[in-house]
Scaffold this motif. Structure first.
Motif, PDB file in Angstrom:
ATOM      1  N   GLN A  82       0.835  -1.209   0.000  1.00 26.07           N
ATOM      2  CA  GLN A  82       0.000   0.000   0.000  1.00 26.07           C
ATOM      3  C   GLN A  82       0.867   1.257   0.000  1.00 26.07           C
ATOM      4  O   GLN A  82       0.616   2.187  -0.759  1.00 26.07           O
ATOM      5  CB  GLN A  82      -0.926   0.043   1.226  1.00 26.07           C
ATOM      6  N   PHE A  83       1.863   1.281   0.872  1.00 29.74           N
ATOM      7  CA  PHE A  83       2.695   2.469   0.979  1.00 29.74           C
ATOM      8  C   PHE A  83       3.456   2.734  -0.313  1.00 29.74           C
ATOM      9  O   PHE A  83       3.605   3.876  -0.726  1.00 29.74           O
ATOM     10  CB  PHE A  83       3.656   2.360   2.164  1.00 29.74           C
ATOM     11  N   GLN A  84       3.924   1.685  -0.952  1.00 25.80           N
ATOM     12  CA  GLN A  84       4.637   1.858  -2.215  1.00 25.80           C
ATOM     13  C   GLN A  84       3.697   2.363  -3.305  1.00 25.80           C
ATOM     14  O   GLN A  84       4.105   3.166  -4.138  1.00 25.80           O
ATOM     15  CB  GLN A  84       5.312   0.552  -2.620  1.00 25.80           C
ATOM     16  N   GLN A  85       2.454   1.919  -3.289  1.00 25.01           N
ATOM     17  CA  GLN A  85       1.482   2.430  -4.258  1.00 25.01           C
ATOM     18  C   GLN A  85       1.244   3.923  -4.074  1.00 25.01           C
ATOM     19  O   GLN A  85       0.941   4.633  -5.023  1.00 25.01           O
ATOM     20  CB  GLN A  85       0.149   1.679  -4.137  1.00 25.01           C
ATOM     21  N   PHE A  86       1.392   4.396  -2.840  1.00 26.66           N
ATOM     22  CA  PHE A  86       1.242   5.819  -2.565  1.00 26.66           C
ATOM     23  C   PHE A  86       2.564   6.569  -2.750  1.00 26.66           C
ATOM     24  O   PHE A  86       2.657   7.750  -2.438  1.00 26.66           O
ATOM     25  CB  PHE A  86       0.688   6.038  -1.152  1.00 26.66           C
ATOM     26  N   ASN A 115      -6.121   0.888   2.314  1.00 24.32           N
ATOM     27  CA  ASN A 115      -6.634  -0.087   1.343  1.00 24.32           C
ATOM     28  C   ASN A 115      -7.923   0.415   0.701  1.00 24.32           C
ATOM     29  O   ASN A 115      -8.103   0.317  -0.510  1.00 24.32           O
ATOM     30  CB  ASN A 115      -6.890  -1.441   2.010  1.00 24.32           C
ATOM     31  N   LYS A 116      -8.808   0.934   1.524  1.00 31.04           N
ATOM     32  CA  LYS A 116     -10.069   1.474   0.994  1.00 31.04           C
ATOM     33  C   LYS A 116      -9.802   2.658   0.082  1.00 31.04           C
ATOM     34  O   LYS A 116     -10.401   2.778  -0.982  1.00 31.04           O
ATOM     35  CB  LYS A 116     -10.998   1.871   2.135  1.00 31.04           C
ATOM     36  N   ALA A 122      -8.266   3.990  -7.394  1.00 34.75           N
ATOM     37  CA  ALA A 122      -8.107   3.165  -8.592  1.00 34.75           C
ATOM     38  C   ALA A 122      -9.396   3.138  -9.405  1.00 34.75           C
ATOM     39  O   ALA A 122      -9.365   3.257 -10.636  1.00 34.75           O
ATOM     40  CB  ALA A 122      -7.700   1.745  -8.205  1.00 34.75           C
ATOM     41  N   ASP A 123     -10.526   2.993  -8.715  1.00 36.24           N
ATOM     42  CA  ASP A 123     -11.822   2.993  -9.414  1.00 36.24           C
ATOM     43  C   ASP A 123     -12.063   4.304 -10.151  1.00 36.24           C
ATOM     44  O   ASP A 123     -12.690   4.322 -11.206  1.00 36.24           O
ATOM     45  CB  ASP A 123     -12.968   2.736  -8.432  1.00 36.24           C
ATOM     46  N   ASP A 127      -4.201   8.979  -9.706  1.00 38.13           N
ATOM     47  CA  ASP A 127      -2.881   8.641  -9.206  1.00 38.13           C
ATOM     48  C   ASP A 127      -2.967   8.577  -7.681  1.00 38.13           C
ATOM     49  O   ASP A 127      -3.371   9.556  -7.049  1.00 38.13           O
ATOM     50  CB  ASP A 127      -1.868   9.706  -9.633  1.00 38.13           C
ATOM     51  N   PRO A 128      -2.595   7.441  -7.073  1.00 34.25           N
ATOM     52  CA  PRO A 128      -2.771   7.277  -5.629  1.00 34.25           C
ATOM     53  C   PRO A 128      -2.065   8.333  -4.782  1.00 34.25           C
ATOM     54  O   PRO A 128      -2.650   8.870  -3.848  1.00 34.25           O
ATOM     55  CB  PRO A 128      -2.200   5.888  -5.344  1.00 34.25           C
TER      56      PRO A 128
END
Length: 175
Positions: A82-86, A115-116, A122-123, A127-128
């Protein structure tokens, strides 16, 4: 154990070992959980030869927040995807987790909320990292203007009901 976990040998291993031993002497902040520390490094792609400066950063976060390095690295490993996605690296992740813990927010609440948020962004095709920053700024702006209920509604929409209040409180406290 350090040699096995980092694949270092010679002078680089000796330097890192000295650093770990030195950290061990600072009030027990760094315990013998070399496995946890190196797992966190691996989860964020930190090479053995680059671990020294990252250990320094983790130590600084631990000292400023009062959260042990073991706790920081365990939370980082758990939430690495999650952190890497952000867009956060290990030091930034530890800083965030330490600040939130200091503000009274559990890492499990953070993980669930992120996560939420990730799914929501994404939906929407956002960009996160940018969307998270925008959300935090919006919550901050709403609370600064006395619109706490709207801030809570926004946080509820993005992070879910369980984490909404915690995220609003974290933003209000400057965490």
């Amino acid at each position: 154990t350090l040699a096995q976990r980092t694949n270092l040998t010679g002078a680089p291993l000796e330097t890192l070992t000295k650093q770990v031993l030195k950290l061990n002497g600072f009030g027990g902040q760094f315990t013998t959980d070399i496995g946890g520390a190196t797992a966190a490094m691996a989860a964020f792609g930190v090479k053995g030869s680059d671990m020294g400066p990252v250990l320094d950063q983790l130590f600084k976060v631990s000292q400023s927040t009062g959260v042990s390095m073991d706790t920081l690295t365990a939370a980082a490993v758990k939430g690495a995807p999650q952190f890497q996605q952000f867009g956060l690296n290990l030091a930034e992740t530890a800083g965030l987790m330490g600040s939130l813990d200091k503000a009274g927010i559990s890492s499990d609440t953070v993980m669930t909320g992120l996560n939420k948020a990730m799914n929501k962004f994404a939906d929407a095709g956002k960009d996160p990292k940018q969307a998270l920053g925008d959300t935090i700024k919006s919550i901050h702006d709403l609370t600064e203007s006395g619109k706490d209920a709207q801030a809570l509604d926004l946080a509820n929409d993005i992070f879910g009901a369980k984490g909404a209040g915690a995220f609003v409180n974290a933003v209000k406290s400057g965490a």
